[in-house]
Design a protein around this motif. Structure first.
Motif, PDB file in Angstrom:
ATOM      1  N   CYS A  22      40.920  44.545  46.745  1.00  0.00           N
ATOM      2  CA  CYS A  22      42.257  45.088  47.001  1.00  0.00           C
ATOM      3  C   CYS A  22      42.610  45.936  45.793  1.00  0.00           C
ATOM      4  O   CYS A  22      42.990  45.417  44.738  1.00  0.00           O
ATOM      5  N   ALA A  23      42.457  47.241  45.950  1.00  0.00           N
ATOM      6  CA  ALA A  23      42.720  48.170  44.859  1.00  0.00           C
ATOM      7  C   ALA A  23      44.146  48.678  44.960  1.00  0.00           C
ATOM      8  O   ALA A  23      44.566  49.170  46.011  1.00  0.00           O
ATOM      9  N   ALA A  24      44.882  48.558  43.876  1.00  0.00           N
ATOM     10  CA  ALA A  24      46.275  48.990  43.849  1.00  0.00           C
ATOM     11  C   ALA A  24      46.415  50.307  43.112  1.00  0.00           C
ATOM     12  O   ALA A  24      45.688  50.588  42.159  1.00  0.00           O
ATOM     13  N   SER A  25      47.369  51.109  43.555  1.00  0.00           N
ATOM     14  CA  SER A  25      47.704  52.357  42.870  1.00  0.00           C
ATOM     15  C   SER A  25      49.191  52.570  42.951  1.00  0.00           C
ATOM     16  O   SER A  25      49.894  51.905  43.717  1.00  0.00           O
ATOM     17  N   GLY A  26      49.676  53.493  42.152  1.00  0.00           N
ATOM     18  CA  GLY A  26      51.095  53.790  42.129  1.00  0.00           C
ATOM     19  C   GLY A  26      51.858  52.993  41.089  1.00  0.00           C
ATOM     20  O   GLY A  26      52.843  53.470  40.523  1.00  0.00           O
ATOM     21  N   ARG A  27      51.427  51.794  40.869  1.00  0.00           N
ATOM     22  CA  ARG A  27      52.059  50.932  39.889  1.00  0.00           C
ATOM     23  C   ARG A  27      51.088  49.793  39.604  1.00  0.00           C
ATOM     24  O   ARG A  27      50.348  49.366  40.486  1.00  0.00           O
ATOM     25  N   THR A  28      51.121  49.310  38.388  1.00  0.00           N
ATOM     26  CA  THR A  28      50.261  48.182  38.082  1.00  0.00           C
ATOM     27  C   THR A  28      50.736  46.927  38.813  1.00  0.00           C
ATOM     28  O   THR A  28      51.942  46.704  38.958  1.00  0.00           O
ATOM     29  N   VAL A  29      49.777  46.159  39.290  1.00  0.00           N
ATOM     30  CA  VAL A  29      50.130  44.890  39.942  1.00  0.00           C
ATOM     31  C   VAL A  29      49.862  43.712  39.018  1.00  0.00           C
ATOM     32  O   VAL A  29      49.860  42.559  39.449  1.00  0.00           O
ATOM     33  N   THR A  30      49.639  44.025  37.749  1.00  0.00           N
ATOM     34  CA  THR A  30      49.327  42.975  36.776  1.00  0.00           C
ATOM     35  C   THR A  30      50.382  41.867  36.778  1.00  0.00           C
ATOM     36  O   THR A  30      50.060  40.690  36.648  1.00  0.00           O
ATOM     37  N   PHE A  70      40.508  36.278  42.519  1.00  0.00           N
ATOM     38  CA  PHE A  70      40.563  36.589  41.099  1.00  0.00           C
ATOM     39  C   PHE A  70      40.990  38.040  40.948  1.00  0.00           C
ATOM     40  O   PHE A  70      40.975  38.807  41.915  1.00  0.00           O
ATOM     41  N   ARG A  71      41.370  38.378  39.727  1.00  0.00           N
ATOM     42  CA  ARG A  71      41.892  39.725  39.522  1.00  0.00           C
ATOM     43  C   ARG A  71      41.267  40.349  38.281  1.00  0.00           C
ATOM     44  O   ARG A  71      40.893  39.649  37.338  1.00  0.00           O
ATOM     45  N   ASP A  72      41.163  41.662  38.324  1.00  0.00           N
ATOM     46  CA  ASP A  72      40.713  42.451  37.184  1.00  0.00           C
ATOM     47  C   ASP A  72      41.851  43.402  36.862  1.00  0.00           C
ATOM     48  O   ASP A  72      42.004  44.442  37.504  1.00  0.00           O
ATOM     49  N   ASN A  73      42.653  43.032  35.885  1.00  0.00           N
ATOM     50  CA  ASN A  73      43.840  43.839  35.577  1.00  0.00           C
ATOM     51  C   ASN A  73      43.475  45.230  35.062  1.00  0.00           C
ATOM     52  O   ASN A  73      44.215  46.197  35.290  1.00  0.00           O
ATOM     53  N   ALA A  74      42.361  45.352  34.396  1.00  0.00           N
ATOM     54  CA  ALA A  74      41.945  46.662  33.899  1.00  0.00           C
ATOM     55  C   ALA A  74      41.674  47.631  35.051  1.00  0.00           C
ATOM     56  O   ALA A  74      41.866  48.840  34.909  1.00  0.00           O
ATOM     57  N   LYS A  75      41.246  47.082  36.176  1.00  0.00           N
ATOM     58  CA  LYS A  75      40.969  47.910  37.349  1.00  0.00           C
ATOM     59  C   LYS A  75      42.121  47.884  38.348  1.00  0.00           C
ATOM     60  O   LYS A  75      42.019  48.518  39.403  1.00  0.00           O
ATOM     61  N   ASN A  76      43.168  47.126  38.025  1.00  0.00           N
ATOM     62  CA  ASN A  76      44.306  47.013  38.944  1.00  0.00           C
ATOM     63  C   ASN A  76      43.845  46.571  40.335  1.00  0.00           C
ATOM     64  O   ASN A  76      44.295  47.104  41.356  1.00  0.00           O
ATOM     65  N   THR A  77      42.946  45.622  40.346  1.00  0.00           N
ATOM     66  CA  THR A  77      42.292  45.197  41.587  1.00  0.00           C
ATOM     67  C   THR A  77      42.269  43.678  41.675  1.00  0.00           C
ATOM     68  O   THR A  77      42.053  42.998  40.657  1.00  0.00           O
ATOM     69  N   VAL A  78      42.469  43.181  42.874  1.00  0.00           N
ATOM     70  CA  VAL A  78      42.362  41.754  43.162  1.00  0.00           C
ATOM     71  C   VAL A  78      41.236  41.563  44.169  1.00  0.00           C
ATOM     72  O   VAL A  78      41.107  42.335  45.122  1.00  0.00           O
TER      73      VAL A  78
END
Length: 122
Positions: A22-30, A70-78
């Protein structure tokens, strides 16, 4: 605004594995809670898993021990790692972010992706 794009679905045999992204864009989902839901044909959308900003995780009983969020905040992806897949896991899987209430309830999430299909053949 947050845009969410799921990927990684496909056809897999029972007992196999998939990893959804799940790749996020527009704003960080951290700092958001991000959840995964699924909807099988003729059924209501149901909670699968969620992860908090601090890493707390929540799972549906039906996937505990088999799925890992799990999440990778550097990639803004869950991600949702799915192991030991069963035919009953067949559904469209959606990610969602920023719930304003019960993380298990799809009605409270503000942002949704378009979904990715997972088919498990028995």
């Amino acid at each position: 605004q947050v845009q969410l794009v799921e990927s990684g679905g496909g056809l897999v045999q029972a007992g196999g594995s998939l990893r959804l992204s799940c790749a996020a864009s527009g704003r960080t989902v951290t700092y958001y809670i991000v959840g995964w839901f699924r909807q099988a044909p003729g059924k209501e959308r149901e909670f699968v898993a969620a992860i908090g900003s601090g890493g707390s995780t929540y799972y549906a009983d039906s996937v505990k021990g088999r799925f890992t969020i799990f999440r990778d905040n550097a990639k803004n992806t869950v991600y949702l790692r799915m192991n030991s897949l069963k035919a009953e896991d067949t559904a469209v899987y959606y990610c969602a972010a920023d719930p304003r209430g019960d993380v298990y309830s799809p009605q409270v999430y503000n942002y949704w992706g378009q979904g990715t299909h997972v088919t498990v053949s028995s």
